[in-house]
Design a protein around this motif. Structure first.
Motif, PDB file in Angstrom:
ATOM      1  N   PRO A  22      -3.714   6.368  -2.237  1.00 47.87           N
ATOM      2  CA  PRO A  22      -3.100   5.105  -1.818  1.00 47.87           C
ATOM      3  C   PRO A  22      -4.155   4.192  -1.187  1.00 47.87           C
ATOM      4  O   PRO A  22      -4.998   4.649  -0.406  1.00 47.87           O
ATOM      5  N   ASP A  33      -1.045  -0.658  -2.578  1.00 52.36           N
ATOM      6  CA  ASP A  33       0.162  -0.867  -1.790  1.00 52.36           C
ATOM      7  C   ASP A  33       0.213  -2.283  -1.220  1.00 52.36           C
ATOM      8  O   ASP A  33       0.294  -2.485  -0.017  1.00 52.36           O
ATOM      9  N   ASN A  61       3.913  -4.399  -0.136  1.00 55.20           N
ATOM     10  CA  ASN A  61       3.523  -3.288   0.736  1.00 55.20           C
ATOM     11  C   ASN A  61       4.766  -2.489   1.135  1.00 55.20           C
ATOM     12  O   ASN A  61       5.664  -3.002   1.792  1.00 55.20           O
ATOM     13  N   LYS A  95       2.342   3.717   3.441  1.00 59.22           N
ATOM     14  CA  LYS A  95       1.545   4.779   2.833  1.00 59.22           C
ATOM     15  C   LYS A  95       2.402   5.896   2.259  1.00 59.22           C
ATOM     16  O   LYS A  95       2.097   6.436   1.193  1.00 59.22           O
ATOM     17  N   GLU A  96       3.478   6.292   2.952  1.00 56.79           N
ATOM     18  CA  GLU A  96       4.297   7.392   2.463  1.00 56.79           C
ATOM     19  C   GLU A  96       4.933   7.030   1.119  1.00 56.79           C
ATOM     20  O   GLU A  96       4.993   7.871   0.213  1.00 56.79           O
ATOM     21  N   LEU A 155       2.148   7.025  -1.546  1.00 56.42           N
ATOM     22  CA  LEU A 155       1.815   8.393  -1.925  1.00 56.42           C
ATOM     23  C   LEU A 155       2.880   8.965  -2.857  1.00 56.42           C
ATOM     24  O   LEU A 155       2.570   9.658  -3.842  1.00 56.42           O
ATOM     25  N   ASP A 183      -7.271  10.308   1.093  1.00 57.94           N
ATOM     26  CA  ASP A 183      -7.535   8.934   1.502  1.00 57.94           C
ATOM     27  C   ASP A 183      -8.840   8.444   0.890  1.00 57.94           C
ATOM     28  O   ASP A 183      -9.755   9.225   0.601  1.00 57.94           O
ATOM     29  N   THR A 189      -9.611   1.394   9.273  1.00 56.66           N
ATOM     30  CA  THR A 189      -8.316   2.077   9.197  1.00 56.66           C
ATOM     31  C   THR A 189      -7.168   1.078   9.328  1.00 56.66           C
ATOM     32  O   THR A 189      -7.269   0.080  10.037  1.00 56.66           O
ATOM     33  N   LYS A 190      -6.083   1.343   8.603  1.00 53.42           N
ATOM     34  CA  LYS A 190      -4.888   0.493   8.666  1.00 53.42           C
ATOM     35  C   LYS A 190      -3.816   1.117   9.552  1.00 53.42           C
ATOM     36  O   LYS A 190      -2.762   0.532   9.763  1.00 53.42           O
TER      37      LYS A 190
END
Length: 325
Positions: free
Chosen positions: A17, A48, A76, A79-80, A83, A99, A210-211
């Motif tokens: 992702p 995403d 968007n 992340k889940e 994935l 990642d 990092t997000k």
């Protein structure tokens, strides 16, 4: 352990992702090629809803590397969800979610693959050394795993993220799960199968930023607790029973003093303290119920976890063995 028959040269799907990771994608592809020069790879990037140059970088990677697959979501979704979309798009004999920041080194994948060849269905990366993470992140992760495993009926391995290698049948089982609020670490544990840890040292991020800020980590933790534990609901029943018991005892003390001493106990301050305490407990209880009710509301609506805009696959070179529709 008798290992089941496994393909001698499996297709490895790497599910990645990405959100605004234009700098990291080329570095990731180079590192992956260096770590697995002879492996048959399918590299599934899930965009995403990136708003930087990531779509253009992925387009270039798609044109240059036939192993690449780019799944673009319509916005968007988190992340889940990304994935989940990547697992649905992956076609490999084994699937490795990871990642793009290379904190989970691609060099560990051959070690995961070796465990799969021994007969394990899941080989998950165990973060033995997290020295590259901040002290606050390490401590918050430590307390999350401890509290989660104490309150959940389904414990998850500590210091373990999404980085793991899964057999095809594990991924097929994951793809059948219908829930909309996704906590993937819990879902990985829920499907079961034979699993083994593979320790490794977490590397520093190689590119980009990092997000996952504190707010997103907090929301992810809440999703984990509400998806896999009803203890937050039950605990307030215990608190309510304890407060009610204390109130009965206190009332008995007041009655006894009044009968024996012939006077009421004056206590505006104590009365206000009790009222505010009970009010605070009630509001907290309503908040906990609201968290569960909100997630139930999301599930009942039945909306999909994500919406795919496009799926594009690289043009395979002759005889590369990568399946294409």
């Amino acid at each position: 352990m008798t290992a089941p028959a496994r393909p001698a040269d499996p297709l490895i799907s790497i599910v990645v992702p990405v959100l605004n990771e234009a700098e990291a994608v080329p570095v990731f592809l180079a590192a992956l090629t260096d770590a697995l020069p002879a492996a048959r790879l399918e590299i599934v990037f899930v965009d995403d809803g990136s708003t930087d140059a990531t779509p253009a970088v992925l387009e270039a990677a798609l044109a240059a590397d036939p192993r690449c697959v780019v799944v673009t979501l319509s916005r968007n979704f988190g992340k889940e969800a990304a994935l989940t979309a990547g697992l649905a798009a992956a076609t490999g004999d084994v699937v490795v979610p990871m990642d793009v920041d290379l904190q989970d080194p691609p060099a560990v994948i051959p070690l995961l693959l070796a465990k799969w060849r021994e007969g394990y269905d899941v080989a998950y990366g165990l973060r033995e050394d997290r020295g590259t993470d901040s002290f606050l992140k390490r401590q918050s992760a430590l307390w999350f795993y401890r509290i989660f495993n104490k309150t959940s009926d389904l414990p998850i391995p500590e210091n373990t993220g999404d980085f793991r290698l899964m057999d095809r049948r594990v991924v097929d089982a994951l793809n059948l799960l219908p829930e909309r609020v996704r906590f993937m670490k819990g879902l990985f544990a829920w499907v079961g199968f034979r699993a083994v840890p593979v320790p490794y040292a977490r590397a520093p991020r190689r590119a980009g930023r990092t997000k996952f800020n504190a707010r997103r980590l907090w929301r992810l933790a809440l999703d984990g607790f509400t998806c896999f534990s009803s203890m937050p609901l039950r605990i307030w029943s215990y608190v309510g029973a304890a407060v009610a018991g204390a109130a009965i005892v206190y009332a008995a003390v007041i009655v006894a003093k009044t009968l024996l001493l012939g006077r009421d106990v004056p206590g505006y301050a104590s009365l206000m303290t009790v009222v505010l305490l009970l009010g605070g407990i009630q509001l907290i209880t309503l908040g906990v119920i609201g968290e569960y009710l909100g997630r139930l509301f999301v599930e009942v609506k039945g909306r999909p976890v994500y919406v795919v805009d496009t799926v594009r696959r690289g043009v395979p070179a002759e005889g590369d063995g990568v399946p294409r529709p």
